[in-house]
Scaffold this active site. Sequence first.
Site, PDB file in Angstrom:
ATOM      1  N   LYS A 236      -4.025  -3.988   5.804  1.00 22.31           N
ATOM      2  CA  LYS A 236      -2.671  -3.192   6.334  1.00 22.31           C
ATOM      3  C   LYS A 236      -2.646  -2.785   7.684  1.00 22.31           C
ATOM      4  O   LYS A 236      -1.897  -2.752   8.402  1.00 22.31           O
ATOM      5  CB  LYS A 236      -2.293  -2.086   5.298  1.00 22.31           C
ATOM      6  CG  LYS A 236      -1.911  -2.634   3.804  1.00 22.31           C
ATOM      7  CD  LYS A 236      -1.988  -1.523   2.867  1.00 22.31           C
ATOM      8  CE  LYS A 236      -1.535  -2.276   1.532  1.00 22.31           C
ATOM      9  NZ  LYS A 236      -1.532  -1.661   0.361  1.00 22.31           N
TER      10      LYS A 236
ATOM     11  N   GLN B 158      -3.096   4.530  -1.513  1.00 18.36           N
ATOM     12  CA  GLN B 158      -3.552   3.495  -2.361  1.00 18.36           C
ATOM     13  C   GLN B 158      -3.845   3.408  -3.745  1.00 18.36           C
ATOM     14  O   GLN B 158      -4.686   4.532  -3.926  1.00 18.36           O
ATOM     15  CB  GLN B 158      -4.920   2.765  -1.355  1.00 18.36           C
ATOM     16  CG  GLN B 158      -5.366   1.476  -2.099  1.00 18.36           C
ATOM     17  CD  GLN B 158      -4.319   0.164  -1.747  1.00 18.36           C
ATOM     18  OE1 GLN B 158      -3.778   0.158  -0.849  1.00 18.36           O
ATOM     19  NE2 GLN B 158      -4.212  -0.477  -2.802  1.00 18.36           N
TER      20      GLN B 158
ATOM     21  N   ASP C  20       6.239   2.858  -0.358  1.00 20.04           N
ATOM     22  CA  ASP C  20       6.200   1.957  -1.745  1.00 20.04           C
ATOM     23  C   ASP C  20       7.273   1.918  -2.498  1.00 20.04           C
ATOM     24  O   ASP C  20       7.510   1.045  -3.559  1.00 20.04           O
ATOM     25  CB  ASP C  20       4.613   2.319  -2.672  1.00 20.04           C
ATOM     26  CG  ASP C  20       3.272   1.429  -2.186  1.00 20.04           C
ATOM     27  OD1 ASP C  20       3.794   0.417  -1.667  1.00 20.04           O
ATOM     28  OD2 ASP C  20       2.517   2.102  -2.370  1.00 20.04           O
TER      29      ASP C  20
END
Length: 288
Positions: A53, A97, A120
């Site tokens: 990322k 994460q 997200d």
Amino acid sequence: MSAQIINGNLLAQSIREDIAKRAAELTAQGEQPGLAVILVGDSAASMVYVMNKEKACNANGIYSVLEKYDADFTEAALLERIDALNNDPKIHGILVQLPLPAHIDERKVIEAINPEKDMDCFSVVNSGNLMVGHPVIRPCTPYGVMKMLESINYPLRGAHAVVVGASNIVGKPMAMLLLQAGATITICNSKTRDLAFHTRLADILIAATGRRNIITADMIKPGAVVIDVGVERDENGKLYSDVDFANAKEVAGYITPVPGGVGPMTITMLLVNTIEAAERRLRARQQQ
Ligand code: NAP
């Protein structure tokens, strides 16, 4: 006849060219898009994901911050970091994460992220916006799948889409985006009786379970679009996915490979979400 392959690497590359342009334009207007990624613990797989990322941000003009903490980092300390990033004007998107170590309440952490920065789209606010048909942020993996379907100009209106997997992260939001695009949806989970009965009815079959080769060729309607989201590694590190690709490609009309399918699209849509968040902030600033 063998299916046409939907190449996630190629599609991601073309979207990233647009991302780099938009990032440069934002930067020129004093709003360089910024993404913060937090990793708690030392999972090797998670480390690879977050490094990818960061690399993708750096390559496309997005400012990126990677915060890495030991597995015993406390929930309170993590919430403090999120609060700081919520208030950091250089940061437009925050991604924690998952999974987090067991002593940290994931739901509490997700809800602590300012919904405007929830890249997200996991928070109740953003999931709710998606549910009522007004998504502000779209969850990265389902958003990437929608781009893949768009890339083949598949007529979603009236099509029957079967989503195998009903998680909050992939299956449910995937079904919502398809529903809003006019498809008729079936969602299957681990309790579904006669999975093959449902999958054989699918014009579009999305497999997102993490169960190796759960979708075999005989479960696919000839000519269907098959999107393989599942990706797991066995104890030897060998990659496998939900669809028995070698045989399924002889039945499907379109199919995504693993690797090189949905995976690169997920990271790309994270970058798109960060750009879109920065564009919203710029518009808000200009309207003040
Ligand atoms: P998850 O939270 O474990 O959810 C799996 C879902 O599959 C659950 O809804 C489960 O049903 C369902 N399921 C399990 N066995 C099934 C069966 N035999 N028949 C039908 N449904 C079954 O996983 P996830 O986070 O959604 O991820 C799914 C897969 O996608 C994983 O392999 C993950 O690594 C992969 N993934 C890939 C990307 C990418 O970028 N390529 C991104 C995200 C996830 P229940 O609800 O009944 O338990």
